[in-house]
Each structure stands twice: as C-alpha cells, then as structure tokens.
Design a protein around this motif. Sequence first.
Motif, PDB file in Angstrom:
ATOM      1  N   CYS A   6       0.855  -1.188   0.000  1.00 56.46           N
ATOM      2  CA  CYS A   6       0.000   0.000   0.000  1.00 56.46           C
ATOM      3  C   CYS A   6       0.898   1.248   0.000  1.00 56.46           C
ATOM      4  N   CYS A  36      -6.819   1.739   4.314  1.00 56.17           N
ATOM      5  CA  CYS A  36      -6.540   3.160   4.024  1.00 56.17           C
ATOM      6  C   CYS A  36      -7.668   3.794   3.222  1.00 56.17           C
ATOM      7  N   CYS A  55      -4.500   0.235   0.246  1.00 58.82           N
ATOM      8  CA  CYS A  55      -5.161  -0.962   0.770  1.00 58.82           C
ATOM      9  C   CYS A  55      -6.590  -0.635   1.210  1.00 58.82           C
ATOM     10  N   CYS A  60       0.371   2.921   3.829  1.00 60.44           N
ATOM     11  CA  CYS A  60       0.693   2.240   5.098  1.00 60.44           C
ATOM     12  C   CYS A  60       1.631   1.042   4.927  1.00 60.44           C
TER      13      CYS A  60
HETATM   14 ZN   LIG Z   1      -2.853   1.088   3.504  1.00 60.45          ZN
END
Ligand SMILES: [Zn+2]
Length: 196
Positions: free
Chosen positions: A56, A71, A68, A59
């Motif tokens: 991602c 998020c 992701c 993160c």
């Molecule tokens: Zn993420």
Amino acid sequence: MFPKSFQKLIDHFSSLPSVGPKMAERLVLYLFKQDQAKLDDLSKIIGDLKKNIHYCAQCFNISENGLCSICQDKKRDQSLICVVEEPLDVIAIEKTRQMRGLYHVLGGTLNAPADKNNALKINELIGRLKKNPVKEVMIATNPTTEGEATALYLARMIKPLNIKITRLARGLPTGGDIEYADEITLSGAIEGRREM
Ligand SMILES: [Zn+2]
C-alpha cells in the motif's frame, strides 16, 4: 539421493521460514502425488504473486490496489495510527476488532543502530504524521528485544511532533509475536495500552 529436480524443490522449500529439510521432503512428495492441473494452478499463483500484490502506498500493508482497503475506508479513525512490524500483524489486530484507526507497517525492526532508517518505513511514518491530523500513534511492535528497541526509537522520533504515543499493555508473552497472540490477549493489550 533424490532425482535432481525433486531435490531442487526440496531446497526451495527448506529455505522457507519454519520448514525444515524433513518437512520439505514430505511437501515435495505430496506435491508429486497431485494432479498436473493442481500443480499448474499452484505455479501460476506463485508466479503471479508479485504481479497482483503490492505494498500500500500509504501504510505499506499488502494490497491489490494502490491503497489498501483499510486506508481507503473513510469511516476509520484517521487520527489513530497503529504501527506494526509486518502485514500479518495487521491481520491479527484486525481480528480483535479493537482497532478502528489506520496502520503503518514498518517492514521489520531495527537490528543494529548502524542501519537505523534503512528499508524500514520510518521516514514515511514521520512524513504521514506531519501531513495528517494524527492524535495518537499506537506502537504495536512485538514484545521482543528488537521490537522494544524499535518502539523506543520510534517514540524518540515522534515525541517532538507532540502526538500521544502509546504502547500495547504487558500481557503479551515476552519474546512472542503479535501474529501468534490469541484474540483475547491481544484485545486486552490494545485496551490497556499505556502512554510512552
Ligand atoms: Zn494502507
């Protein structure tokens, strides 16, 4: 002792985490006994793994998209970030349903003071904290020597930003992995987190 390509596969399996040579031999023999279609399917999935899954962009959890699903979820608490070592820790903590914030996956721990920021996504974390209205960083590195050292280092880096820093409560087995902690223990550790 084994035919060449049989041995080659044993060597590959032996190099995987937690797989010893004996286990590797059994796995390869097991695979040999399967249908060709199943083996083709398996090798295709392995071959495509890195094509379909990425980190991602925010993160560093694993994801099929740029961001992701965590998020992307605007309903989650954007002011709380839980810092973990590996993507499997995200899964373990998500199972407790105690964490409604976002994550940041470091990609490991500090091993030696010499390679402080190397590869670990620490600069990316600090960048996120500076750019977003984060109120609390919950450090959920493993309760191992390396995990504790990493937590202390992160706390020192984050302190000047005036953000509340918390650490999972004791109760997780020392030296153990969050990944393997049972949900009740992990829930308790999240609820009882203390300020660093
Ligand atoms: Zn993420």
